[in-house]
Write a protein that holds these residues in place. Structure first.
Motif, PDB file in Angstrom:
ATOM      1  N   ARG A  62       0.811  -1.220   0.000  1.00 33.89           N
ATOM      2  CA  ARG A  62       0.000   0.000   0.000  1.00 33.89           C
ATOM      3  C   ARG A  62       0.843   1.269   0.000  1.00 33.89           C
ATOM      4  N   GLN A  63       2.148   1.156   0.128  1.00 33.41           N
ATOM      5  CA  GLN A  63       3.045   2.310   0.135  1.00 33.41           C
ATOM      6  C   GLN A  63       3.233   2.831  -1.285  1.00 33.41           C
ATOM      7  N   LEU A  64       3.289   4.148  -1.442  1.00 36.27           N
ATOM      8  CA  LEU A  64       3.594   4.743  -2.736  1.00 36.27           C
ATOM      9  C   LEU A  64       5.113   4.806  -2.888  1.00 36.27           C
ATOM     10  N   VAL A  65       5.597   4.369  -4.051  1.00 36.08           N
ATOM     11  CA  VAL A  65       7.036   4.365  -4.306  1.00 36.08           C
ATOM     12  C   VAL A  65       7.336   5.007  -5.655  1.00 36.08           C
ATOM     13  N   VAL A  66       8.584   5.424  -5.811  1.00 36.78           N
ATOM     14  CA  VAL A  66       9.094   5.934  -7.080  1.00 36.78           C
ATOM     15  C   VAL A  66      10.084   4.893  -7.573  1.00 36.78           C
ATOM     16  N   LEU A  67       9.915   4.449  -8.817  1.00 39.06           N
ATOM     17  CA  LEU A  67      10.814   3.436  -9.353  1.00 39.06           C
ATOM     18  C   LEU A  67      11.274   3.800 -10.749  1.00 39.06           C
ATOM     19  N   SER A  68      12.407   3.266 -11.107  1.00 38.09           N
ATOM     20  CA  SER A  68      12.932   3.426 -12.455  1.00 38.09           C
ATOM     21  C   SER A  68      12.107   2.530 -13.369  1.00 38.09           C
ATOM     22  N   ASP A  69      11.606   3.072 -14.453  1.00 33.48           N
ATOM     23  CA  ASP A  69      10.766   2.316 -15.384  1.00 33.48           C
ATOM     24  C   ASP A  69      11.549   1.111 -15.907  1.00 33.48           C
ATOM     25  N   PRO A  70      11.069  -0.117 -15.643  1.00 27.38           N
ATOM     26  CA  PRO A  70      11.788  -1.310 -16.086  1.00 27.38           C
ATOM     27  C   PRO A  70      11.904  -1.421 -17.609  1.00 27.38           C
ATOM     28  N   GLN A  71      10.965  -0.849 -18.340  1.00 31.06           N
ATOM     29  CA  GLN A  71      10.974  -0.966 -19.797  1.00 31.06           C
ATOM     30  C   GLN A  71      11.739   0.160 -20.481  1.00 31.06           C
ATOM     31  N   PRO A  84      16.598  10.086 -16.089  1.00 25.51           N
ATOM     32  CA  PRO A  84      15.911   8.860 -15.655  1.00 25.51           C
ATOM     33  C   PRO A  84      14.405   8.983 -15.874  1.00 25.51           C
ATOM     34  N   ASN A  85      13.782   7.871 -16.201  1.00 21.29           N
ATOM     35  CA  ASN A  85      12.338   7.817 -16.376  1.00 21.29           C
ATOM     36  C   ASN A  85      11.748   7.123 -15.156  1.00 21.29           C
ATOM     37  N   TYR A  86      11.136   7.895 -14.264  1.00 22.56           N
ATOM     38  CA  TYR A  86      10.587   7.352 -13.031  1.00 22.56           C
ATOM     39  C   TYR A  86       9.078   7.174 -13.130  1.00 22.56           C
ATOM     40  N   LEU A  87       8.583   6.161 -12.443  1.00 17.23           N
ATOM     41  CA  LEU A  87       7.151   5.905 -12.309  1.00 17.23           C
ATOM     42  C   LEU A  87       6.785   6.031 -10.837  1.00 17.23           C
ATOM     43  N   VAL A  88       5.591   6.539 -10.554  1.00 19.57           N
ATOM     44  CA  VAL A  88       5.061   6.548  -9.189  1.00 19.57           C
ATOM     45  C   VAL A  88       3.940   5.514  -9.157  1.00 19.57           C
ATOM     46  N   LYS A  89       4.085   4.520  -8.286  1.00 24.18           N
ATOM     47  CA  LYS A  89       3.106   3.424  -8.199  1.00 24.18           C
ATOM     48  C   LYS A  89       2.876   3.049  -6.741  1.00 24.18           C
ATOM     49  N   ARG A  90       1.861   2.210  -6.531  1.00 26.90           N
ATOM     50  CA  ARG A  90       1.553   1.688  -5.202  1.00 26.90           C
ATOM     51  C   ARG A  90       2.056   0.252  -5.101  1.00 26.90           C
TER      52      ARG A  90
END
Length: 151
Positions: A62-71, A84-90
């Motif tokens: 349930r935590q919101l995180v910022v991650l480097s887009d795997p694709q 860097p291309n970051y995504l914000v996801k849960r």
């Protein structure tokens, strides 16, 4: 003697402030939401104050995180500079948890592999997430969202 102490303090304060600023810059950053994948929670353009992750960071469902887009981990900005291309996801599941519906595990596994997390957007019809690229290595998570910035 008092003037020497005053001069030392006058030099030490800016140095301490600069040190504190550098410490914060290494640990805190702002991520900007792009697209509709996190609607209704987050909107396009929302700015998120985030803490950089390290080996000791605990990531929980349930935590919101910022991650480097795997694709597409790197993109070109409007000035044609690489960034860097970051995504914000849960986070939907962590290592050892059952895989959520619609997420395929490597080799047909039914649980999240060790060292991985499953991330999902809040708006499934418009989200690039683990339903498309599978569980994500924890090393791709670059930050945890602390809060949305106003204004």
């Amino acid at each position: 003697m008092l003037t020497a102490i005053g001069a030392a303090v006058a030099l030490a304060l800016p140095a301490a402030a600069l040190g504190a600023l550098l410490w914060v810059r290494r640990r805190i950053f702002v991520a900007v939401v792009s697209g509709e994948s996190m609607l209704p929670t987050l909107r396009h353009g929302d700015r998120m104050l985030s803490a950089r992750t390290n080996r000791g960071t605990v990531i929980a469902p349930r935590q919101l995180v910022v991650l480097s887009d795997p694709q597409t981990p790197v993109i070109r900005d409007e000035r044609n500079r690489r960034r860097p291309n970051y995504l914000v996801k849960r986070v939907a599941a962590v290592a050892g948890d059952p895989l959520p519906a619609g997420v395929a595990g490597p080799g047909g596994t039914r649980t999240v592999p060790e060292g991985c997390v499953v991330v999902l957007g809040d708006n499934p019809g418009h989200s690039l997430d683990s339903r498309g690229f599978g569980p994500v290595p924890v090393g791709r998570v670059v930050g945890t969202v602390l809060r949305r910035l106003e204004g």
